[in-house]
Design an enzyme around this catalytic site. Structure first.
Site, PDB file in Angstrom:
ATOM      1  N   LYS A 237       0.833  -1.205   0.000  1.00 34.30           N
ATOM      2  CA  LYS A 237       0.000   0.000   0.000  1.00 34.30           C
ATOM      3  C   LYS A 237       0.869   1.257   0.000  1.00 34.30           C
ATOM      4  O   LYS A 237       0.601   2.219  -0.709  1.00 34.30           O
ATOM      5  CB  LYS A 237      -0.953  -0.012   1.210  1.00 34.30           C
TER       6      LYS A 237
ATOM      7  N   GLN B 220      -4.995  -1.042   9.351  1.00 37.65           N
ATOM      8  CA  GLN B 220      -4.907  -2.406   8.820  1.00 37.65           C
ATOM      9  C   GLN B 220      -5.541  -3.390   9.800  1.00 37.65           C
ATOM     10  O   GLN B 220      -5.247  -3.376  11.002  1.00 37.65           O
ATOM     11  CB  GLN B 220      -3.431  -2.769   8.554  1.00 37.65           C
TER      12      GLN B 220
ATOM     13  N   ASP C 252     -11.162   3.375   3.732  1.00 37.33           N
ATOM     14  CA  ASP C 252     -11.479   1.949   3.752  1.00 37.33           C
ATOM     15  C   ASP C 252     -12.987   1.717   3.835  1.00 37.33           C
ATOM     16  O   ASP C 252     -13.445   0.575   3.759  1.00 37.33           O
ATOM     17  CB  ASP C 252     -10.811   1.333   4.989  1.00 37.33           C
TER      18      ASP C 252
HETATM   19  N1  GUN Z   1      -6.961  -6.562   6.070  1.00 38.17           N
HETATM   20  C1  GUN Z   1      -7.111  -7.334   4.985  1.00 38.17           C
HETATM   21  N2  GUN Z   1      -7.684  -6.624   3.984  1.00 38.17           N
HETATM   22  C2  GUN Z   1      -7.895  -5.382   4.467  1.00 38.17           C
HETATM   23  C3  GUN Z   1      -8.462  -4.188   3.922  1.00 38.17           C
HETATM   24  O1  GUN Z   1      -8.904  -4.120   2.786  1.00 38.17           O
HETATM   25  N3  GUN Z   1      -8.485  -3.126   4.756  1.00 38.17           N
HETATM   26  C4  GUN Z   1      -8.034  -3.178   6.030  1.00 38.17           C
HETATM   27  N4  GUN Z   1      -8.127  -2.083   6.773  1.00 38.17           N
HETATM   28  N5  GUN Z   1      -7.515  -4.258   6.566  1.00 38.17           N
HETATM   29  C5  GUN Z   1      -7.442  -5.351   5.787  1.00 38.17           C
END
Ligand code: GUN
Length: 302
Positions: free
Chosen positions: A54, A98, A121
């Site tokens: 990311k 995350q 998100d």
């Molecule tokens: N953990 C696994 N996929 C994601 C996601 O798309 N967003 C977040 N915040 N955590 C994750």
């Protein structure tokens, strides 16, 4: 004849390139670029890999990236304080926490500290509520990616029966609502669903998001269906040679079997995963435009 491969890497790259072009234009016009803050608590190896990707994609899109890494035993109050501080920081446009968080931390309390205007998100109560109400807002990245991938096969999804397996707040529930928004007839299946295989066989679009390696077998797939595999599961791989610890990544779908029957199918990796990051980049740009009063650029669609 085997089903067509849906190339999430290529489709995601196109979205990231369009986002980068829009970022460059906005930088020229306004002398500023969007900033994404990523919060990672603990040392889960998969989460570390996702966060690194990311950060890299954010920088490649010409945006500023701020990664905040906290120890696995960080107190809940410290995580909430960090999220609150980032929410108040005018230089930050998007915040991603995350998931999963360590067990001693209440996910809902952390998300409650996140400014919904920066919720790239789409996980805050406000974002989820807006999605449910059909109002514009920041949408969760992985489910948005799933819809875009399905639309890459069939532009108009109207009337298709979409079966989503899984009811998580991160994927299952928002995916169901986003496919509904595209006029699909949606069924949410889960661990208590009766005769899951038969239900799946009625799906024109099948979206497994459960985290169980190769659970969906070839004979669960309706001939010609579109299969969007959200699962990312690490499994032992003795076929890679001797020595302990050899693993490979598989989805929730038994890929080779399912491909024989499907009309189109995503691989794992290079399917849904890259779309999550692409949609995150796009959401960060959209959040920045909304917050800063910049005109939202057109042409961001895949
Ligand atoms: N953990 C696994 N996929 C994601 C996601 O798309 N967003 C977040 N915040 N955590 C994750």
């Amino acid at each position: 004849m085997s089903g067509a491969l849906i190339d999430g890497e290529a489709i995601g790259l196109r979205i990231r390139e369009r986002t980068a072009a829009a970022v460059a234009t906005l930088a020229q016009a306004h002398g500023a670029v969007p900033a994404l803050a990523v919060v990672l608590v603990g040392d889960d190896p998969a989460s570390q890999i996702y966060v690194r990707a990311k950060v890299k994609n954010t920088q490649e899109a010409g945006m500023r990236s701020h990664a905040h890494r906290l120890a696995a035993d960080a107190p809940e109050a410290a995580v909430i304080a960090l999220v609150a501080q980032l929410s108040a920081d005018p230089e930050i446009d998007g915040i991603l926490v995350q998931l999963p968080l360590p067990e001693h931390i209440d996910e809902a309390r952390v998300l409650a500290a996140l400014d919904p205007a920066k919720d790239v998100d789409g996980l805050t109560a406000l974002s989820a509520g807006r999605l449910l109400l059909g109002k514009a807002g920041l949408r969760p990245c992985t489910p948005t990616g799933c819809v875009i991938l399905a639309q890459s096969v069939t532009r108009d999804l109207t009337g298709a029966h979409c079966v989503v397996i899984g009811r998580s707040i991160l994927v299952g529930k928002p995916a169901a609502l986003l496919f509904l928004e595209q006029n699909c007839t949606v069924t949410i299946a889960h661990s208590r669903t009766r005769d899951l295989a038969a239900l799946c066989r009625s799906a024109d679009i099948l979206v497994p998001a459960v985290g169980r390696p190769e659970m969906v077998r070839g004979d669960w797939v309706k001939p010609g269906a579109t299969v969007i595999d959200v699962g990312i599961n690490r499994v032992p791989a003795p076929e890679l040679g001797p020595g302990a610890g050899k693993t490979r990544v598989v989805g929730d779908v038994a890929f080779a079997e399912a491909r024989e029957v499907a009309g189109a199918i995503t691989p794992v990796p290079r399917g849904v995963g890259p779309m999550t990051r692409a949609c995150l980049m796009r959401n960060t740009l959209l959040a920045a435009c909304a917050r800063r009063g910049w005109e939202t650029p057109g042409g961001l669609e895949g």
